[in-house]
Design an enzyme around this catalytic site. Structure first.
Site, short mmCIF file in Angstrom:
data_model
loop_
_atom_site.label_atom_id
_atom_site.label_comp_id
_atom_site.label_asym_id
_atom_site.label_seq_id
_atom_site.Cartn_x
_atom_site.Cartn_y
_atom_site.Cartn_z
N ARG A 63 -11.14 13.68 6.67
CA ARG A 63 -12.19 14.65 5.94
C ARG A 63 -13.68 14.18 5.95
O ARG A 63 -13.72 13.00 6.64
CB ARG A 63 -11.74 14.61 4.34
CG ARG A 63 -11.83 12.92 4.08
CD ARG A 63 -11.47 12.74 2.50
NE ARG A 63 -10.94 11.60 2.15
CZ ARG A 63 -11.57 10.31 2.05
NH1 ARG A 63 -13.01 10.51 2.14
NH2 ARG A 63 -11.22 9.16 1.73
N VAL A 118 -17.53 10.27 1.32
CA VAL A 118 -18.46 10.35 0.52
C VAL A 118 -20.06 9.51 1.23
O VAL A 118 -21.03 10.05 0.78
CB VAL A 118 -18.03 9.39 -0.82
CG1 VAL A 118 -19.27 9.07 -1.76
CG2 VAL A 118 -16.93 10.04 -1.38
N GLY A 157 -8.43 5.28 -1.60
CA GLY A 157 -9.25 4.80 -2.86
C GLY A 157 -8.79 4.00 -3.66
O GLY A 157 -8.98 3.90 -4.73
N LYS A 183 -15.48 1.57 -2.82
CA LYS A 183 -16.88 1.31 -2.29
C LYS A 183 -17.84 1.31 -3.05
O LYS A 183 -17.80 2.56 -3.88
CB LYS A 183 -17.04 2.34 -0.97
CG LYS A 183 -16.11 1.76 0.14
CD LYS A 183 -15.94 3.08 1.36
CE LYS A 183 -15.02 2.79 2.29
NZ LYS A 183 -14.62 3.97 3.01
N LYS A 205 0.80 -1.02 -0.02
CA LYS A 205 0.06 -0.11 0.00
C LYS A 205 0.97 1.23 -0.07
O LYS A 205 2.05 1.11 0.46
CB LYS A 205 -0.79 -0.03 1.11
CG LYS A 205 -2.14 -0.86 1.22
CD LYS A 205 -2.87 -0.75 2.30
CE LYS A 205 -4.06 -1.50 2.37
NZ LYS A 205 -4.94 -1.27 3.26
N GLU A 236 0.96 -4.95 4.43
CA GLU A 236 -0.21 -4.94 5.61
C GLU A 236 -0.88 -6.24 5.22
O GLU A 236 -0.91 -6.51 4.16
CB GLU A 236 -1.24 -4.02 5.24
CG GLU A 236 -2.10 -3.82 6.37
CD GLU A 236 -3.28 -2.77 6.19
OE1 GLU A 236 -2.87 -1.56 6.67
OE2 GLU A 236 -3.82 -2.93 5.27
N GLU A 278 -7.13 2.71 8.71
CA GLU A 278 -6.62 4.15 8.50
C GLU A 278 -7.38 5.00 8.95
O GLU A 278 -8.90 4.63 9.41
CB GLU A 278 -6.17 4.37 7.18
CG GLU A 278 -7.47 3.97 6.00
CD GLU A 278 -6.91 4.46 4.58
OE1 GLU A 278 -6.13 3.67 4.21
OE2 GLU A 278 -7.78 5.33 3.90
#
Lengths: 164, 497
Positions: free
Chosen positions: B291, B294, B163, B236, B157, B199, B287
């Site tokens: 912010r 969505v 995203g 998602k 990662k 991970e 994580e």
């Protein structure tokens, strides 16, 4: 008038008759079929059962969306049916597969000429809409032509790779 | 509170933030790129300023131009929405230096949690369980060594990631070098930072996240969980609140861990703590998103709390309007992310002009959209074009309502993800709540075709259309050929019956 509608190798005989009737599988149905927006949206009352469909046509092929289910329908009348038979249904399998850009974008990676590929293998990576999109070959073969290189900007419909 | 807010975003989220500002009686300033002149956010705002050409790096990512507009328009605060500059600590710093309030966390907190490696270290120090993996920036050869400790399969990662970008699943050590190279190049081009970490893959697992609200006085609460396991290639597609996987006890435990993680970060404003929940109901911090998310509407629908308004209040220095015991989840909410992608063509992005639009309404439906007839969906921006959300008294009612709303939703001119969502809501696994993050990629396929009855109707429609074309072909010249990829205009001349 009699038509043959082919969906996923399944053949439906549909006879469009007078007085807003159709005959399918030997059964007569009453139809009331309307364009809703003059574009792609249609309403069908089939014996008073209400259906809504979005339709996209390409030649004799219709892509019909009903309730999220996509049906790809090829319609033939008696003449076009005979023509298709004469041409042979295997043309697609022995011809060339041409990989075109489905949208404008930036080529991130591409196969090389002479490379052996299998069906559904990725042959071009096209960056568009912030994502890397893998374009796959519909069939196995050998890469005959590569018309772009990594870093090229391409237009929608541009031929990228030819598989033979 | 400040009186004028600049929204540094576009699309449905800019409209969402504008609405909150309007309802609080705040003046609004929009910024737009040259292709977005007609966009809804431009027309809904009190003032609008062009900040450059279509590519985001020349407009929506231009910190200097956005700050300049804010100064000229005398805006006092900037809301970044999500995407673009929302998690850019440089932007938050530039706002502070210009004397503007950035509606989000302080830049140093954003930087700390935005660096996923640093975030893993920060929360694990507070005893919050973290997915096993690496905790330091490593060189390629060090990663190869560390990978054996982490175990396969694992994820590579991007430390700056999100995203699904700059992320690779790796099954064996042989595949690791190429995965590292691809992830690094993708991370460098997407985030300008190629730092990677490893991970372990916790599988099967659900993706459960907790909404956090924190004020500048140190009060931190959570608004419960969101179930986000319905993902296609780590994107998602559907979110719901609450999750079938949690009971009150586990919810309280995870909520406490989420609050502890946010406190460890020194967090202020709205944020989200993402967890993986395995089959044995162990949860691991994944994580923090610093912010607005969505999927924030599903939390709003079950808690009745307007998260964007809370963001504005927090940014103006006010204390939280709610205490933890005030927060109750009521009923069930589901969101579908409607994207300009063709689910029957490998989810390839679809572009074009919206030629016809019919949006669902009715009880319990909330639509966040920036579409209108004539709007051009371009390649320049994210394919997310709308969010369809529903609320119902329970999950079954919410599912039935979503099916109803999806069937009403008609977007013509581009291919959309709506058919995918319709098929998903027919899936017995989804309806039964039996799924994890691998469900879409491994156990759900979308192929043309469907029920026999629908097939018969499609055959009739195709025959009727062909018949009509044949009849008209005798007198009227044929239309321009329709091409794949959009619902092209061809019905007009057909004038059916």
């Amino acid at each position: 008038m009699k038509y043959t509608a082919i969906i996923n190798d399944k053949v439906y005989g549909v006879e469009v008759g007078a007085n807003n009737t159709v005959v399918i599988n030997g059964q007569v149905h009453k139809v009331d079929f309307r364009s809703i927006d003059g574009n792609a949206q249609y309403s069908l009352l089939l014996d008073n059962t209400s259906w809504e469909a979005l339709v996209d046509r390409n030649g004799d092929e219709y892509r019909i969306l009903i309730g999220g289910e996509l049906n790809i329908v090829v319609v033939q009348d008696e003449r076009t049916r005979k023509m298709a038979k004469a041409e042979g249904a295997h043309a697609v399998m022995i011809g060339e597969a041409i990989i075109k850009a489905p949208m404008p974008g930036l080529v991130r990676g591409v196969v090389s000429v002479g490379e052996q590929v299998v069906a559904k293998q990725g042959v071009v990576i096209l960056e568009a809409m912030k994502m890397e999109n893998e374009l796959r070959t519909p069939r196995a073969g050998i890469v005959k032509e590569v018309r772009v290189k990594a870093g090229d900007s391409v237009e929608q419909g541009q031929v990228l790779v030819v598989i033979k | 509170m400040f009186k004028k807010v600049l929204i540094a975003n576009r699309g449905e989220i800019a409209v969402r933030v504008l609405r909150a500002c309007r309802e609080l009686g705040l003046q609004t300033v929009a910024v737009f790129s040259e292709v977005d002149r007609n966009a809804l956010h431009v027309r809904y705002a009190d003032e609008a300023y062009c900040i450059g050409p279509a590519p985001a790096r020349d407009s929506y990512l231009r910190i200097d131009r956005i700050i300049d507009v804010a100064m000229r328009a005398r805006a006092e605060a900037i809301h970044p929405g999500y995407g673009f500059l929302a998690e850019n600590d440089e932007f938050a710093r530039a706002c502070a230096e210009a004397g503007l309030i950035f509606i989000g966390p302080p830049p140093q907190v954003m930087q700390k949690m935005g660096d996923k490696i640093e975030a893993r270290r920060t929360v694990s120090r507070q005893g919050v369980p973290v997915v096993p993996g690496t905790y330091e920036p490593l060189r390629d050869e060090e990663m190869l060594a560390a990978a054996k400790q982490v175990g396969f399969p694992l994820f590579v990662k991007a430390a700056a990631g999100g995203g699904g970008k700059g992320m690779r699943r790796v099954e064996t050590i042989e595949d690791l070098p190429s995965a590292i190279a691809r992830a690094r190049s993708e991370a460098e081009s997407a985030f300008g930072d190629g730092t990677l970490y490893l991970e372990r893959i916790v599988k099967p697992a659900r993706h459960i996240e907790f909404q956090i609200l924190a004020d500048a006085r140190g009060n931190v609460i959570h608004l419960g969980e969101r179930e986000c396991s319905i993902q296609r290639r780590h994107q998602k597609m559907v979110e719901e609140a609450p999750s079938v996987a949690l009971d009150d006890k586990l919810r309280e435990k995870m909520g406490k861990a989420a609050v502890a993680a946010a406190k460890a970060a020194g967090y202020v404003n709205a944020g989200t703590i993402e967890f993986l929940l395995d089959k044995e109901r162990n949860f691991y911090f994944l994580e923090m998103n610093t912010r607005l998310q969505v999927e924030h509407p599903v939390t709003e629908l079950v808690t009745g709390i307007d998260i964007v308004k809370e963001q504005l209040r927090i940014a103006s220095g006010r204390p939280l309007s709610y205490q933890q015991q005030d927060v109750q989840q009521r009923g069930w909410a589901i969101e579908c992310r409607i994207t300009a992608e063709d689910p029957y063509n490998g989810f390839l992005p679809s572009t074009g002009k919206i030629i016809s639009l019919h949006e669902p309404t009715g009880p319990g439906v909330r639509l966040e959209s920036a579409l209108f007839e004539g709007f051009e969906v371009s390649l320049y921006y994210d394919p997310l074009i709308a969010k369809l959300c529903v609320w119902g008294p329970d999950r079954a009612a919410a599912i039935m309502r979503m099916k109803r709303a999806l069937s009403e939703y008609k977007i013509l001119g581009i291919a959309t993800s709506i058919p995918f969502h319709q098929r998903l809501f027919q899936s017995t696994s989804f309806i039964g709540g039996v799924f994890d993050t691998t469900f879409l990629d491994e156990r759900f396929t979308l192929e043309p075709g469907g029920s026999e009855e629908v097939e018969k109707v499609a055959a009739i429609i195709a025959a009727l259309l062909t018949h009509d074309r044949r009849q008209h072909a005798l007198s009227i010249p044929p239309p321009t050929r329709s091409t794949r990829g959009g619902w092209k205009r061809f019905g007009a001349w057909e004038g059916l019956r």
